[in-house]
Scaffold this motif. Structure first.
Motif, PDB file in Angstrom:
ATOM      1  N   VAL A 200      77.814  37.540  64.075  1.00  0.00           N
ATOM      2  CA  VAL A 200      76.370  38.074  64.578  1.00  0.00           C
ATOM      3  C   VAL A 200      75.324  37.361  64.007  1.00  0.00           C
ATOM      4  O   VAL A 200      75.244  37.309  62.798  1.00  0.00           O
ATOM      5  CB  VAL A 200      76.270  39.587  64.376  1.00  0.00           C
ATOM      6  CG1 VAL A 200      75.152  40.104  64.943  1.00  0.00           C
ATOM      7  CG2 VAL A 200      77.434  40.273  65.073  1.00  0.00           C
ATOM      8  N   LEU A 201      74.296  36.696  64.649  1.00  0.00           N
ATOM      9  CA  LEU A 201      73.126  36.214  64.192  1.00  0.00           C
ATOM     10  C   LEU A 201      71.795  36.962  64.366  1.00  0.00           C
ATOM     11  O   LEU A 201      71.562  37.692  65.610  1.00  0.00           O
ATOM     12  CB  LEU A 201      72.915  34.706  64.915  1.00  0.00           C
ATOM     13  CG  LEU A 201      74.168  33.678  64.909  1.00  0.00           C
ATOM     14  CD1 LEU A 201      73.540  32.584  65.534  1.00  0.00           C
ATOM     15  CD2 LEU A 201      74.402  33.384  63.300  1.00  0.00           C
ATOM     16  N   ARG A 202      71.126  37.097  63.337  1.00  0.00           N
ATOM     17  CA  ARG A 202      69.952  38.173  63.291  1.00  0.00           C
ATOM     18  C   ARG A 202      68.885  37.413  62.840  1.00  0.00           C
ATOM     19  O   ARG A 202      68.883  36.919  61.825  1.00  0.00           O
ATOM     20  CB  ARG A 202      70.374  39.369  62.571  1.00  0.00           C
ATOM     21  CG  ARG A 202      69.011  40.317  62.322  1.00  0.00           C
ATOM     22  CD  ARG A 202      68.465  40.864  63.667  1.00  0.00           C
ATOM     23  NE  ARG A 202      69.288  41.789  64.217  1.00  0.00           N
ATOM     24  CZ  ARG A 202      69.623  43.106  63.960  1.00  0.00           C
ATOM     25  NH1 ARG A 202      68.904  43.531  63.057  1.00  0.00           N
ATOM     26  NH2 ARG A 202      70.553  44.034  64.652  1.00  0.00           N
ATOM     27  N   THR A 203      67.769  37.417  63.472  1.00  0.00           N
ATOM     28  CA  THR A 203      66.328  36.854  63.032  1.00  0.00           C
ATOM     29  C   THR A 203      65.260  37.512  63.518  1.00  0.00           C
ATOM     30  O   THR A 203      65.279  38.297  64.455  1.00  0.00           O
ATOM     31  CB  THR A 203      66.560  35.244  63.538  1.00  0.00           C
ATOM     32  OG1 THR A 203      65.226  34.616  62.626  1.00  0.00           O
ATOM     33  CG2 THR A 203      66.229  35.130  65.013  1.00  0.00           C
ATOM     34  N   SER A 204      64.098  37.469  62.700  1.00  0.00           N
ATOM     35  CA  SER A 204      62.784  37.948  63.308  1.00  0.00           C
ATOM     36  C   SER A 204      61.815  36.846  63.450  1.00  0.00           C
ATOM     37  O   SER A 204      61.574  35.992  62.633  1.00  0.00           O
ATOM     38  CB  SER A 204      62.126  38.894  61.988  1.00  0.00           C
ATOM     39  OG  SER A 204      63.365  39.807  62.004  1.00  0.00           O
ATOM     40  N   GLN A 205      61.368  36.790  64.702  1.00  0.00           N
ATOM     41  CA  GLN A 205      60.365  35.510  64.987  1.00  0.00           C
ATOM     42  C   GLN A 205      59.245  36.329  65.616  1.00  0.00           C
ATOM     43  O   GLN A 205      59.221  36.992  66.592  1.00  0.00           O
ATOM     44  CB  GLN A 205      60.981  34.703  66.124  1.00  0.00           C
ATOM     45  CG  GLN A 205      62.368  34.007  65.566  1.00  0.00           C
ATOM     46  CD  GLN A 205      62.743  33.198  66.635  1.00  0.00           C
ATOM     47  OE1 GLN A 205      62.449  33.149  67.772  1.00  0.00           O
ATOM     48  NE2 GLN A 205      63.971  32.353  66.485  1.00  0.00           N
ATOM     49  N   GLU A 206      57.912  36.093  65.085  1.00  0.00           N
ATOM     50  CA  GLU A 206      56.701  36.597  65.336  1.00  0.00           C
ATOM     51  C   GLU A 206      56.846  38.344  65.845  1.00  0.00           C
ATOM     52  O   GLU A 206      56.300  38.606  66.608  1.00  0.00           O
ATOM     53  CB  GLU A 206      56.258  35.806  66.515  1.00  0.00           C
ATOM     54  CG  GLU A 206      56.216  34.543  66.531  1.00  0.00           C
ATOM     55  CD  GLU A 206      55.736  33.741  67.755  1.00  0.00           C
ATOM     56  OE1 GLU A 206      55.617  34.498  68.913  1.00  0.00           O
ATOM     57  OE2 GLU A 206      55.396  32.584  67.828  1.00  0.00           O
ATOM     58  N   GLY A 207      57.691  38.785  64.602  1.00  0.00           N
ATOM     59  CA  GLY A 207      57.612  40.341  64.823  1.00  0.00           C
ATOM     60  C   GLY A 207      58.537  40.580  65.844  1.00  0.00           C
ATOM     61  O   GLY A 207      58.673  41.964  66.072  1.00  0.00           O
ATOM     62  N   ARG A 208      59.263  39.849  66.343  1.00  0.00           N
ATOM     63  CA  ARG A 208      60.432  40.242  67.331  1.00  0.00           C
ATOM     64  C   ARG A 208      61.680  40.042  66.751  1.00  0.00           C
ATOM     65  O   ARG A 208      61.937  39.134  66.126  1.00  0.00           O
ATOM     66  CB  ARG A 208      60.242  39.240  68.553  1.00  0.00           C
ATOM     67  CG  ARG A 208      61.245  39.628  69.604  1.00  0.00           C
ATOM     68  CD  ARG A 208      60.897  38.511  70.697  1.00  0.00           C
ATOM     69  NE  ARG A 208      59.704  38.518  71.288  1.00  0.00           N
ATOM     70  CZ  ARG A 208      58.575  37.576  70.806  1.00  0.00           C
ATOM     71  NH1 ARG A 208      59.187  36.522  70.263  1.00  0.00           N
ATOM     72  NH2 ARG A 208      57.570  37.694  71.181  1.00  0.00           N
ATOM     73  N   THR A 209      62.636  41.111  66.914  1.00  0.00           N
ATOM     74  CA  THR A 209      64.031  41.074  66.362  1.00  0.00           C
ATOM     75  C   THR A 209      64.897  40.331  67.304  1.00  0.00           C
ATOM     76  O   THR A 209      64.992  41.020  68.442  1.00  0.00           O
ATOM     77  CB  THR A 209      64.361  42.421  65.893  1.00  0.00           C
ATOM     78  OG1 THR A 209      63.526  42.840  64.984  1.00  0.00           O
ATOM     79  CG2 THR A 209      65.713  42.249  65.256  1.00  0.00           C
ATOM     80  N   LEU A 210      65.525  39.211  66.942  1.00  0.00           N
ATOM     81  CA  LEU A 210      66.569  38.798  68.064  1.00  0.00           C
ATOM     82  C   LEU A 210      67.976  38.773  67.284  1.00  0.00           C
ATOM     83  O   LEU A 210      68.321  38.413  66.158  1.00  0.00           O
ATOM     84  CB  LEU A 210      66.291  37.295  68.068  1.00  0.00           C
ATOM     85  CG  LEU A 210      65.114  36.968  68.817  1.00  0.00           C
ATOM     86  CD1 LEU A 210      64.641  35.549  68.913  1.00  0.00           C
ATOM     87  CD2 LEU A 210      64.888  37.356  70.269  1.00  0.00           C
ATOM     88  N   THR A 211      68.995  39.219  68.093  1.00  0.00           N
ATOM     89  CA  THR A 211      70.162  39.362  67.760  1.00  0.00           C
ATOM     90  C   THR A 211      71.298  38.764  68.857  1.00  0.00           C
ATOM     91  O   THR A 211      71.097  38.900  70.205  1.00  0.00           O
ATOM     92  CB  THR A 211      70.796  40.724  67.565  1.00  0.00           C
ATOM     93  OG1 THR A 211      69.798  41.566  66.900  1.00  0.00           O
ATOM     94  CG2 THR A 211      72.209  40.900  67.050  1.00  0.00           C
ATOM     95  N   LEU A 212      71.940  37.926  68.455  1.00  0.00           N
ATOM     96  CA  LEU A 212      73.179  37.133  69.329  1.00  0.00           C
ATOM     97  C   LEU A 212      74.437  37.264  68.851  1.00  0.00           C
ATOM     98  O   LEU A 212      74.606  37.086  67.588  1.00  0.00           O
ATOM     99  CB  LEU A 212      72.298  35.667  69.416  1.00  0.00           C
ATOM    100  CG  LEU A 212      73.197  34.877  70.438  1.00  0.00           C
ATOM    101  CD1 LEU A 212      72.244  33.768  71.035  1.00  0.00           C
ATOM    102  CD2 LEU A 212      74.360  34.086  69.834  1.00  0.00           C
ATOM    103  N   LEU A 213      75.407  37.461  69.755  1.00  0.00           N
ATOM    104  CA  LEU A 213      76.701  37.591  69.558  1.00  0.00           C
ATOM    105  C   LEU A 213      77.307  37.051  70.618  1.00  0.00           C
ATOM    106  O   LEU A 213      76.854  37.164  71.712  1.00  0.00           O
ATOM    107  CB  LEU A 213      77.194  38.912  69.049  1.00  0.00           C
ATOM    108  CG  LEU A 213      77.332  40.030  69.714  1.00  0.00           C
ATOM    109  CD1 LEU A 213      78.244  40.864  69.522  1.00  0.00           C
ATOM    110  CD2 LEU A 213      75.862  40.667  70.180  1.00  0.00           C
ATOM    111  N   GLU A 214      78.741  36.855  70.521  1.00  0.00           N
ATOM    112  CA  GLU A 214      79.527  36.758  71.679  1.00  0.00           C
ATOM    113  C   GLU A 214      80.179  38.110  72.247  1.00  0.00           C
ATOM    114  O   GLU A 214      81.109  38.558  71.580  1.00  0.00           O
ATOM    115  CB  GLU A 214      80.773  35.540  71.461  1.00  0.00           C
ATOM    116  CG  GLU A 214      81.805  35.358  72.776  1.00  0.00           C
ATOM    117  CD  GLU A 214      81.305  35.296  73.886  1.00  0.00           C
ATOM    118  OE1 GLU A 214      81.635  35.835  74.962  1.00  0.00           O
ATOM    119  OE2 GLU A 214      80.258  34.434  74.146  1.00  0.00           O
ATOM    120  N   GLY A 215      79.593  38.658  73.298  1.00  0.00           N
ATOM    121  CA  GLY A 215      80.004  39.990  73.388  1.00  0.00           C
ATOM    122  C   GLY A 215      81.117  40.188  74.600  1.00  0.00           C
ATOM    123  O   GLY A 215      81.745  41.229  74.631  1.00  0.00           O
TER     124      GLY A 215
END
Length: 409
Positions: A200-215
């Motif tokens: 699971v990858l988690r990052t915050s960009q410009e106040g936005r929370t992005l989460t990515l995974l192979e679901g």
């Protein structure tokens, strides 16, 4: 004593009429009904019409993108079970297949959930992601990793636990990840393995929370009940009171020049005329070779074919084909029939019965006669000659014993 003339005249006339009468026909009469032939033609025409209809529908429909992780699909690859679990936690889920509707539904406390929007261009995909403050991307698409600068995909697969500082993942436990990622700089990775790759990858960009995974291998209906997959799905989607789930489709595309090609557009222009030409040629061939000019005429067959000619003809065909097993089978069958007659057995006696009787008559072991009358067939001409010689010797020996018994006083 002289027989009167009037008595001979009718006899002579009858004999003359019998000589002039044509010989009886040996052909069996055929029914003159046309029903079977008409039904056959109807079947052929219906088959050709079906082939023509299939040829006209040669253009294939575009594939459906919403099958994998579709929140409305109860199939193995769908995500309806996850959507129902999230709803039971009090989270409202809205499903849409329109990008503009998805952007309109997104509010301040909304989670946007989507897979890789293949039908959207890079600009449209980024615009959709930027419209929400919390985004969960259930895909391992290299395009989304590149657009969002999250990292790279690796193909390791292992059981991993949270191993990160995010509180929502603290109670998830172990998951069996099939796709891991190497986080980019500034991106947090959770559920890491020994090499540092994360599921699971988690990052915050410009106040936005992005989460990515192979679901697909974690949150689908087929795998949701495994390990901590259900807890992972709640940790991702149940953090807000409102979820907008965007299901991609080719109907919702902003691409104009590079629309996905279908089978019909990729097919050369000459394919359809060629198919029609082949159908017409098939109809012409059926009409040419399949038509009948009337019922069959029964004719007499005065020619008599001798059995010896048939035998020699078959023998020549067998010799020309070099079919030693077939010739050996025929020789064995003849020998078995003749031995059965000489040993007072039934003409339908089996090879084992004939071998038993011959063994009793000759006083030889039964096993050798079993192999001779029912063993493996020879595969070469030399073995065939050897088998024929042994069978002839067996017949001669049986014949001699029969004659000896008959000559006894």
């Amino acid at each position: 004593m002289t027989v009167p003339g009037p008595t001979l005249q009718p006899l002579a006339s009858s004999a003359s009429d019998a000589d002039q009468r044509p010989p009886a026909s040996t052909a069996a009469p055929r029914p003159r009904g046309r029903t079977g032939r008409i039904l056959g033609w109807v079947f052929v025409i219906a088959l050709l019409i079906g082939i023509a209809l299939l040829a006209t529908r040669f253009v294939a429909a575009a594939p459906e993108l919403g099958g994998t992780l579709n929140p409305e699909s109860p199939g193995p690859s769908g995500a309806k079970a996850l959507a129902e679990i999230v709803r039971q936690q009090g989270t409202d889920i809205e499903i849409t297949r329109s990008r503009t509707q998805a952007e309109a539904m997104i509010g301040t406390d909304t989670t946007l959930v989507l897979t890789d929007p293949l039908a959207l261009s890079d600009e449209a995909a980024l615009q959709l992601v930027e419209s929400a403050d919390r985004v969960v991307i259930l895909t391992s698409s290299s395009r989304m990793l590149r657009l969002l600068d999250l990292g790279e995909t690796v193909f390791n697969a292992d059981a991993v636990d949270a191993q990160c500082n995010l509180p929502e993942f603290s109670r998830v436990g172990d998951i069996d990840a099939t796709r891991l990622f190497t986080p980019a700089a500034g991106v947090d990775g959770c559920f890491r393995d020994s090499a540092g790759d994360a599921a699971v990858l988690r990052t915050s960009q410009e106040g936005r929370t992005l989460t990515l995974l192979e679901g697909g291998s974690l949150l689908s209906n087929e795998h949701l009940a495994e390990n901590g997959n259900a807890a992972l799905g709640l940790a991702l989607l149940a953090q807000t009171d409102h979820v907008v789930w965007y299901v991609p489709s080719f109907q919702d595309t902003d691409r104009s020049d590079d629309a996905p090609d279908t089978l019909g557009t990729l097919t050369p222009d000459w394919v359809t005329p060629a198919i029609l030409l082949l159908l017409l040629a098939g109809l012409a061939a059926i009409w040419w070779r399949g038509r009948r000019f009337g019922a069959l005429v029964a004719e007499s067959l005065p020619v008599t074919v001798r059995a010896s000619e048939t035998m020699h003809g078959r023998a020549r065909l067998t010799a020309k084909a070099a079919d030693a097993p077939h010739a050996a089978e025929a020789i064995r069958a003849g020998t078995q029939t003749r031995l059965a007659t000489r040993l007072a057995l039934s003409p339908r006696a089996t090879a084992q019965e004939v071998a038993d009787a011959a063994s009793d008559r000759l006083g030889v072991p039964r096993g050798s006669l079993y192999d001779l009358l029912g063993g493996p067939l020879p595969q070469s001409d030399r073995d065939l000659i050897d088998l024929a010689r042994k069978l002839a010797e067996l017949e001669t020996a049986v014949e001699n014993t029969v004659h000896t018994e008959r000559n006894r006083p």
